[in-house]
Design an enzyme around this catalytic site. Structure first.
Site, short mmCIF file in Angstrom:
data_model
loop_
_atom_site.label_atom_id
_atom_site.label_comp_id
_atom_site.label_asym_id
_atom_site.label_seq_id
_atom_site.Cartn_x
_atom_site.Cartn_y
_atom_site.Cartn_z
N LYS A 167 -12.08 -0.26 -0.17
CA LYS A 167 -11.29 0.34 -1.31
C LYS A 167 -12.05 0.43 -2.51
O LYS A 167 -12.82 1.25 -2.85
CB LYS A 167 -9.95 -0.14 -1.14
CG LYS A 167 -9.41 -0.18 0.47
CD LYS A 167 -7.87 -0.79 0.57
CE LYS A 167 -6.96 -0.25 1.60
NZ LYS A 167 -7.78 -0.79 2.87
N SER A 196 0.84 -1.18 -0.06
CA SER A 196 0.04 -0.02 0.10
C SER A 196 0.86 1.21 0.10
O SER A 196 0.29 2.29 -0.40
CB SER A 196 -0.91 0.10 1.10
OG SER A 196 0.00 0.06 2.60
N HIS A 211 -5.52 -3.84 -1.72
CA HIS A 211 -5.37 -2.94 -2.65
C HIS A 211 -5.32 -3.58 -4.16
O HIS A 211 -4.94 -2.90 -5.04
CB HIS A 211 -3.90 -2.01 -2.47
CG HIS A 211 -4.11 -1.23 -1.25
ND1 HIS A 211 -4.77 0.01 -1.47
CD2 HIS A 211 -3.90 -1.17 -0.11
CE1 HIS A 211 -4.67 0.94 -0.18
NE2 HIS A 211 -4.20 -0.03 0.47
#
Length: 411
Positions: free
Chosen positions: A259, A201, A229
Site C-alpha cells: 500500500k 480500511s 493501512h
C-alpha cells in the site's frame, strides 16, 4: 458426445464440468448480478498512478492504495532493476532452504528499525502474514478477542488457528473489557489475544490502541495490530503503533508492503523470540518461495525514502483534507474517517454500482464497495487521495462528483 460438445463450445479447449457445478455457478452468479453485488474487474493499461488508463480512456484514479505514489517512484524502479541484474528475477527456493538472500536479511533489519522492534520477518503478502502468525501462536486451547470489523485476512487467520473467536463491538472498549474479563476469569483458555486493525480500511477510523493496551495489560493478554493501512501513513510513516507511542507495548505489529510502501509483501515485527518462532512454525514462511529480489530491493529503497523525509506524507494529508472538505461541502455522507480513506456512503447496492459506473463514464475511477466487503445496506464508493494527486485533479474529480451526485439524487 458430451465431451465433444464442451470441446466445440469452448473453441477447441477441452473442458469438462459437472451439471451440479454448472447449476451452482449460474444460479449464484446471476443472483449476485441482480442484487448489485457482482464485482467487475477493470484491467489497468499501464502504471497504477494518479491517472490511469482503462479501455483506452484516461481516468482520475481514486481507488488505489498507493498512498504516497511510490509504486511508480523512479529511484525504486532503479533499485529493482539493479537487483534483477545482480540476483535474477526469483529467489529460487523457500526461505528455510536457500531462498534467503542477503537482501531479505537487510529488508528485515530495515523493517525492525522502521517499526521500532527487536526484529521482523517478511512474507509474500499481508494476507499471508495473518494466516501465518496467528495460527503459529494460537491454537484450539486459546481465545482471540477480535474487533467485529477486522479485515478478512484476520478472520481467516483466526479460523485457521482453531482458537475460540470472541468478537467485540467495533472499537467498543467497554464491550472489549467485559469480554476480556470473562475470558480471563473463565479459566478455559491457555492464552488470550486481542486483534485489531490499526486503521479500518472501509471507514478510515483508527483503533483505540491506548485503551486496548491498557485492557491487555490488566488481564495479561497479547496484542496484535494489523497496520496495513497505517504503515507509511500514520506515525510519520512508521504506523499506528508508533503514532500512539506504543512500540514496546504491542506484541505483534503486522503490515503490508503493497500500500503506502508501494511494492508487494508483508511483515510481522516484534520481539526477537517471536520472530525466531515464526521462522520455524509459520507455514507460509516454511512452504512458499521467498519474495523476489526486485521487490525486496524496491521495498528497502521505499523505507529509506519514507524515513528520510515526510514530504510525501505531508502532501498526502493535504490532499486528503482538501478532498474531504470538498465532498462534505457538496453534501456527501463521508463518515468519520481519521485517515486519507474517504468513503462516500450511498447505502443501496444497486445505486452504489450505478454511481460508480457514472463516475467512470465522466472520468473518475472510484470503485464501488458492497457486501460482503461492507455490511449490507452500507454500499459506498471509497476514495483514496494520494500524494501524487494535484489540486487540479481533485478539483476535476469534485466537479464530476457534484454532477453525478445531483443526477442520481444522492446530493
Amino acid at each position: 458426445m458430451k465431451r465433444l460438445h464442451y470441446y466445440l463450445l469452448n473453441g477447441g479447449i477441452d473442458v469438462m464440468t459437472s451439471k451440479t457445478l454448472d447449476h451452482f455457478l449460474k444460479e449464484n452468479l446471476d443472483d449476485l448480478k441482480e442484487r448489485g453485488l457482482y464485482n467487475e474487474i477493470d484491467p489497468v493499461e499501464g502504471a497504477n498512478g494518479a491517472i490511469i488508463k482503462i479501455d483506452g480512456r484516461e481516468l482520475i484514479n481514486l481507488s488505489s492504495n498507493n498512498y504516497l505514489g511510490l509504486a511508480t517512484n523512479e529511484r525504486m524502479k532503479e533499485a529493482a532493476i539493479e537487483a534483477i541484474n545482480e540476483y535474477g528475477v526469483g529467489a529460487g527456493a523457500v526461505r528455510t532452504i536457500n531462498g534467503t538472500l542477503d537482501l531479505h536479511v537487510k529488508l528485515e533489519e530495515k523493517l525492525a528499525e522502521f517499526k521500532g522492534t527487536e526484529a521482523a520477518i517478511s512474507y509474500q503478502s499481508g494476507f499471508n502474514c495473518n494466516m501465518a502468525a496467528i495460527s503459529a501462536v494460537m491454537d484450539k486451547n486459546d481465545a482471540i478477542l477480535s474487533d467485529e470489523l477486522n479485515h478478512a485476512s484476520i478472520i481467516d487467520g483466526c479460523r485457521l488457528s482453531k482458537a475460540k473467536i470472541i468478537r467485540f463491538n467495533h472499537s467498543d472498549m467497554e464491550d472489549l473489557r467485559t469480554k476480556a474479563k470473562e475470558a480471563k476469569e473463565s479459566g478455559q483458555y491457555n492464552k488470550l489475544m486481542i486483534i485489531t486493525d490499526g486503521v479500518f480500511s472501509m471507514d478510515g477510523d483508527v483503533a483505540k490502541l491506548p485503551e486496548i493496551v491498557e485492557i491487555a495489560e490488566e488481564f495479561d493478554i497479547m496484542v496484535y495490530v494489523d497496520d496495513a493501512h497505517g504503515s507509511g501513513v500514520l506515525g510519520k510513516g512508521a504506523g499506528t503503533v508508533k503514532h500512539f507511542g506504543l512500540s514496546d507495548k504491542v506484541d505483534f505489529q503486522m503490515g503490508t508492503l503493497s500500500k503506502a510502501i508501494g511494492v508487494v509483501g508483508g511483515y510481522v515485527a516484534g520481539k526477537q523470540s517471536l520472530i525466531d518462532w515464526l521462522k520455524v512454525r509459520s507455514r507460509p514462511f516454511l512452504f512458499s518461495t521467498a519474495v523476489t529480489p526486485a521487490d525486496v530491493a524496491a521495498t528497502i529503497k521505499s523505507l529509506e525514502l519514507i524515513t528520510n523525509s515526510t514530504e510525501l506524507q505531508d502532501q498526502m494529508w493535504e490532499n486528503s483534507r482538501y478532498l474531504k472538505e470538498g465532498l462534505k461541502k457538496l453534501g456527501f455522507e463521508i463518515g468519520n474517517s481519521e485517515t486519507p480513506i474517504t468513503p462516500c456512503i450511498i447505502g443501496d447496492e444497486n445505486t452504489t454500482q450505478k454511481f460508480s459506473k457514472r463516475l467512470n463514464e465522466e472520468g473518475v475511477y472510484a470503485k464501488s464497495i458492497v457486501f460482503p466487503t461492507v455490511p449490507r445496506g452500507t454500499g459506498r464508493v471509497r476514495n483514496m487521495p494520494t500524494a501524487a494527486h494535484t489540486k487540479e485533479m481533485l478539483d476535476n474529480a469534485l466537479a464530476i462528483y457534484e454532477k453525478v451526485g445531483k443526477e442520481l439524487g444522492i446530493i
